[in-house]
Design an enzyme around this catalytic site. Sequence first.
Site, PDB file in Angstrom:
ATOM      1  N   SER A 174       0.822  -1.209   0.000  1.00 18.54           N
ATOM      2  CA  SER A 174       0.000   0.000   0.000  1.00 18.54           C
ATOM      3  C   SER A 174       0.858   1.261   0.000  1.00 18.54           C
ATOM      4  O   SER A 174       1.595   1.531  -0.931  1.00 18.54           O
ATOM      5  CB  SER A 174      -0.958  -0.046   1.201  1.00 18.54           C
ATOM      6  OG  SER A 174      -1.930   0.956   1.131  1.00 18.54           O
TER       7      SER A 174
ATOM      8  N   ALA B 108      -9.970   9.243   7.640  1.00 17.72           N
ATOM      9  CA  ALA B 108      -9.356  10.526   7.331  1.00 17.72           C
ATOM     10  C   ALA B 108      -8.250  10.377   6.298  1.00 17.72           C
ATOM     11  O   ALA B 108      -7.984  11.290   5.511  1.00 17.72           O
ATOM     12  CB  ALA B 108      -8.815  11.166   8.605  1.00 17.72           C
TER      13      ALA B 108
ATOM     14  N   ARG C 240      -2.688   5.065  19.590  1.00 19.67           N
ATOM     15  CA  ARG C 240      -3.067   3.687  19.280  1.00 19.67           C
ATOM     16  C   ARG C 240      -1.868   2.961  18.681  1.00 19.67           C
ATOM     17  O   ARG C 240      -1.039   3.573  17.975  1.00 19.67           O
ATOM     18  CB  ARG C 240      -4.233   3.628  18.284  1.00 19.67           C
ATOM     19  CG  ARG C 240      -4.017   4.394  17.017  1.00 19.67           C
ATOM     20  CD  ARG C 240      -5.118   4.177  15.979  1.00 19.67           C
ATOM     21  NE  ARG C 240      -5.041   2.853  15.390  1.00 19.67           N
ATOM     22  CZ  ARG C 240      -4.337   2.579  14.289  1.00 19.67           C
ATOM     23  NH1 ARG C 240      -3.640   3.539  13.678  1.00 19.67           N
ATOM     24  NH2 ARG C 240      -4.325   1.357  13.812  1.00 19.67           N
ATOM     25  N   PRO C 241      -1.757   1.661  18.936  1.00 23.58           N
ATOM     26  CA  PRO C 241      -0.662   0.906  18.320  1.00 23.58           C
ATOM     27  C   PRO C 241      -0.922   0.704  16.843  1.00 23.58           C
ATOM     28  O   PRO C 241      -2.059   0.505  16.414  1.00 23.58           O
ATOM     29  CB  PRO C 241      -0.687  -0.424  19.084  1.00 23.58           C
ATOM     30  CG  PRO C 241      -2.100  -0.567  19.548  1.00 23.58           C
ATOM     31  CD  PRO C 241      -2.588   0.830  19.817  1.00 23.58           C
TER      32      PRO C 241
ATOM     33  N   GLY D 289      -1.158  -1.255  13.373  1.00 19.77           N
ATOM     34  CA  GLY D 289      -1.552  -2.618  13.063  1.00 19.77           C
ATOM     35  C   GLY D 289      -0.498  -3.384  12.298  1.00 19.77           C
ATOM     36  O   GLY D 289      -0.645  -4.590  12.077  1.00 19.77           O
TER      37      GLY D 289
ATOM     38  N   ARG E  37       0.980   5.334  17.183  1.00 16.05           N
ATOM     39  CA  ARG E  37       0.582   6.522  16.427  1.00 16.05           C
ATOM     40  C   ARG E  37      -0.100   7.514  17.369  1.00 16.05           C
ATOM     41  O   ARG E  37      -0.948   7.131  18.184  1.00 16.05           O
ATOM     42  CB  ARG E  37      -0.341   6.127  15.270  1.00 16.05           C
ATOM     43  CG  ARG E  37       0.305   5.108  14.341  1.00 16.05           C
ATOM     44  CD  ARG E  37      -0.452   4.938  13.044  1.00 16.05           C
ATOM     45  NE  ARG E  37       0.140   3.878  12.233  1.00 16.05           N
ATOM     46  CZ  ARG E  37       1.220   4.008  11.467  1.00 16.05           C
ATOM     47  NH1 ARG E  37       1.827   5.195  11.424  1.00 16.05           N
ATOM     48  NH2 ARG E  37       1.685   2.995  10.760  1.00 16.05           N
TER      49      ARG E  37
END
Length: 540
Positions: free
Chosen positions: A68, A378, A498-499, A501, A507
């Site tokens: 990605s 977002a 948050r961790p 993924g 982050r």
Amino acid sequence: MAVHSIEQAVASSSRAYVLPPGFRPSYGTAGFRAVADLLHSTMFRCGILMAARALKTQQVTGICITASHNPAPDNGVKLVEPSGEMLCQDWESYANDLATAQTDAELAKRVMALLAAEGIPATGPALVMVAHDTRPSGPELAAAFADGVRCLGAQVQMCGLLTTPQLHWMVMSRNLGAPWAESDYYSALAGAYQRLVAGTQPLGQPLYMDCANGVAAPKMAALATALAAAGTPLALHLLNTGEGVLNGGCGSDFLQKDRQLPSNFQGVPPGARCCAVDGDSDRLMYFTPLQEAGGRALLFDGDRIACLSAMLLKDLISQLPPAAQDVSVGIIQTAYANGAASRYIRDNLGCSVEVTPTGVKYLHEAAHHFDVGVYFEANGHGTVLFSKTLLARLEQLKEESRAAFELLALAVVINQAVGDALSGILLVEAALRRKGWGLDQWAALYTDLPSRQLKVTVADRAAIVTTDAETRVAQPAGLQAAIDAAVAAVPNGRSFVRPSGTEDVVRVYAEAETQDAADGLAAAVARLVHARAGGVGPAP
């Protein structure tokens, strides 16, 4: 294939794909991702997994080999259900079990346990489709995946270079018995777009598209050809088409994080309509160069695309026969949604709002709770999902209601399998054309609260445990109280952590009344994370 033969085939073929010492792959929000040289064993094992999934469902499954928006040396996998959606969450544990088996024999035993637990027959027809993006490692990793598929006696269709959403769309369409070739993708989108914008005027200026030096460049060119053939040409200038580094100083992720013009956009005039996608073309941002010096850009991110989409939907629904206007429209957001966008939706659009953890699989699932579910993170990753019940109702109305006819066209324009930047471009272009809007009117819907995102490298991302749709930290103890104190000191401040993924980073997101305040809050929270959650290297 006999059970004993499967076990033998797995153990024998696995010898060519040894799990690298010390590498422990972990299924994240969108599959596996790592430096490409580490992934041959993971690809082989994912091939076994998706062959098993095809045998279980008796339908076609798929995989796209891509990382990605990550740098070019990375790669990864996105696993595709027969519905065209991402791998069902119930099977993610199987993915981890296979990917982390330490020996050939252990892998074979885990495969046999999976087949037994799911009641999967040892024989039967099965087909898995595989595609890849432009990363040099893609074809070699695709070959490893194909070897895994064949261990279960399944067939592989090598689809070559595709965007991730195209592969999802093709798997979905094939299982529905609909035309599913790449050329069918272009003709379906172009025909539906023509129906949606019929009678409207072109926007009057070209669209400048940042292709992130990835797969979007040839695929958008092919879509543009189909649009012209359908009688609705889209004036395009394609930039960053492969002459530079994939996602290097360009692409939607660079644009969102740095808020700077991508490479090769310095000559684009201020106010021009521009968009950017990522390396596999599943994220979309619109933007325009600002008049001020410094190469800054005004962003139209996923929040704004969601609002524009909801406005188009509400306009069309309001034109249905009165008895057919009872249509639930929901907007799905994560904690990354800008506070100003959330207020606009709540106060002006009259749509239901549902908040989920970060990760497209969570938003996609929640979108199914409505007749029409709109989700755009977002970062620009998202789509608009129509329920089967609503589509059936619209089919009954399309002869008498132009709005029903156009809503059905919209359901084809926007990819019903997964977030798709190319179809998202057509969605935005159609919405702007139908309203007769330029970027100024779109920008005037609301003013974003300034925000900043940072990331903190940690020894183990699992040290951070969140709750309340990732807006609060449960572990380590005391970190949330410290974040609350930092936020309380900033007017209109908001921050969460948050961790990741996919990698060992945490982050950080912060927003406030001014950019300086948002920057300061993000830095303060990043230092708290580094100190209390096992930060690696110097503090931010």
